[in-house]
Design an enzyme around this catalytic site. Sequence first.
Site, mmCIF file in Angstrom:
data_model
loop_
_atom_site.group_PDB
_atom_site.id
_atom_site.type_symbol
_atom_site.label_atom_id
_atom_site.label_comp_id
_atom_site.label_asym_id
_atom_site.label_seq_id
_atom_site.Cartn_x
_atom_site.Cartn_y
_atom_site.Cartn_z
ATOM 1 N N GLU A 126 0.836 -1.194 0.000
ATOM 2 C CA GLU A 126 0.000 0.000 0.000
ATOM 3 C C GLU A 126 0.871 1.244 0.000
ATOM 4 O O GLU A 126 1.781 1.376 0.827
ATOM 5 C CB GLU A 126 -0.900 0.035 1.237
ATOM 6 C CG GLU A 126 -2.002 -0.990 1.253
ATOM 7 C CD GLU A 126 -2.901 -0.865 2.477
ATOM 8 O OE1 GLU A 126 -3.927 -1.553 2.515
ATOM 9 O OE2 GLU A 126 -2.562 -0.074 3.393
ATOM 10 N N CYS A 127 0.606 2.157 -0.890
ATOM 11 C CA CYS A 127 1.179 3.494 -0.908
ATOM 12 C C CYS A 127 2.701 3.459 -0.851
ATOM 13 O O CYS A 127 3.351 3.288 -1.875
ATOM 14 C CB CYS A 127 0.587 4.333 0.227
ATOM 15 S SG CYS A 127 0.716 6.114 -0.043
ATOM 16 N N ALA A 128 3.311 3.587 0.322
ATOM 17 C CA ALA A 128 4.767 3.524 0.413
ATOM 18 C C ALA A 128 5.290 2.211 -0.120
ATOM 19 O O ALA A 128 6.341 2.162 -0.773
ATOM 20 C CB ALA A 128 5.212 3.721 1.857
#
Length: 476
Positions: A363-365
């Site tokens: 997720e994301c990072a």
Amino acid sequence: MVVPRLVVAAPASGSGKTTVATGLMAALRSRGLRISPHKVGPDYIDPGYHTLASGRPGRNLDPWLVGEERIAPLFLHGSRGADLAVVEGVMGLFDGRGGTDFASTAHVARLLDAPVVLVVDAAGQSRSVAALVHGFTTFDPRVRVGGVILNRVGSDRHEEMCRAALAGVAPVLGALRRDDAVETPSRHLGLVPAAERAAEAASAVARLGGLVAGSCDLDALVRLAATAPPLPGPAWTPPEPAGAPETAGSGTMGSGTAGSGTTGPVAGRAAGSDAGRAPRSRPIVAVAGGAAFTFGYAEHVELLRAAGAEVAVFDPLRDERLPEGTGALVIGGGFPEVHAAGLAANEALRREVAAFGGPIAAECAGLLYLCEELDGRRMCGRIRARARMTPRLTLGYREAVAGPSLLTRPGERYRGHEFHRTAVDPPGEPLFRWEGGAGGYGDALLTASYLHLHWAGVPEAAQRLVSSSRSPSVLR
């Protein structure tokens, strides 16, 4: 279950909710009380400070991400064994999704049947605070504002005028003076996570505890919390896969309850790993932690364990190898753009992640780390795309329809949250689509996107990941 509880709210963001909530947790803990910390909304950073203040996992309560029917059960799960729970709100008291009340602090206060303490920034006003508080106490009769804490009070005279104005409007439970020494540094997505500044964060939390203890009526706050009525059970329990045998570490066993002091993957290997505590026949799920990957919900690890996994935390900034026997990876959110140089320098781990043959949920990072580059620095290259920082903040809840991937099935609907200042090119065939946008990458062994999901609302995510995990012999 009877859990004394308070919701710390404010008329608007920036009023001092985190200062008061974190300081209150620390002050009450110093009195010997077991404090259960909670945060309304999807934010990952405030719960890190709550964890330091209370010594228990900071947990989120977000009706949008998990469904309003799970808020009270999740609260009861997290507050099991506590003497008192403190819930920090989000934004202004009545600010919810899309200009509605849904997922607001007021919404959660109603779901928990909890009294509200309103933190008011008194700077630049005196008698006007009474008009402000009167409006908030009468706007929605279903929300019980039990008292006010004044913040940024300038002098004794200023405090006297504010208290006099509020007489007959709402009890004043405390007044905090302006104190630059308790300011917490921030960056482009909010406060700097506690895990990135452990010693300074612990010192800041201690100062906040002292400030609140010396400025607020703790006895009155405890009495107010005790007016909250019993909540009907049962408490939430991480569900096991259908037909799964009971195993060590499943359900609520090892779930990071009282005294664990962890929140998601933040705490690192020693506090967050199961290695050596469970039968090695269980699949090993390695969860990224350390300073670059501080975003994670405590329930995710609990769900992985309930699904039959052994959880091992690794730090992509420091560890040159994945945990021995890793069969699946979870790489959550955080600030890889801040730590891009360090992540790039750990070439040994980047190569191992790139060559990893098992399932990966990111997720994301985690998405950025799996790309070929981040701001021109080499990353893992599992995803054939480049990531870069941008001046534009992307923020908001999303209701997305999924395509096929490791964790998703075509046509399934997911509720998530975006919060980033980066972009990834090329976008490829988006895994998720929502009104006005799309994004993400997926295949049979990968789910990676900007969407932050709370797996308590989609427990099948943990079950699908664990059931897809590879044994060490297959991965070799």
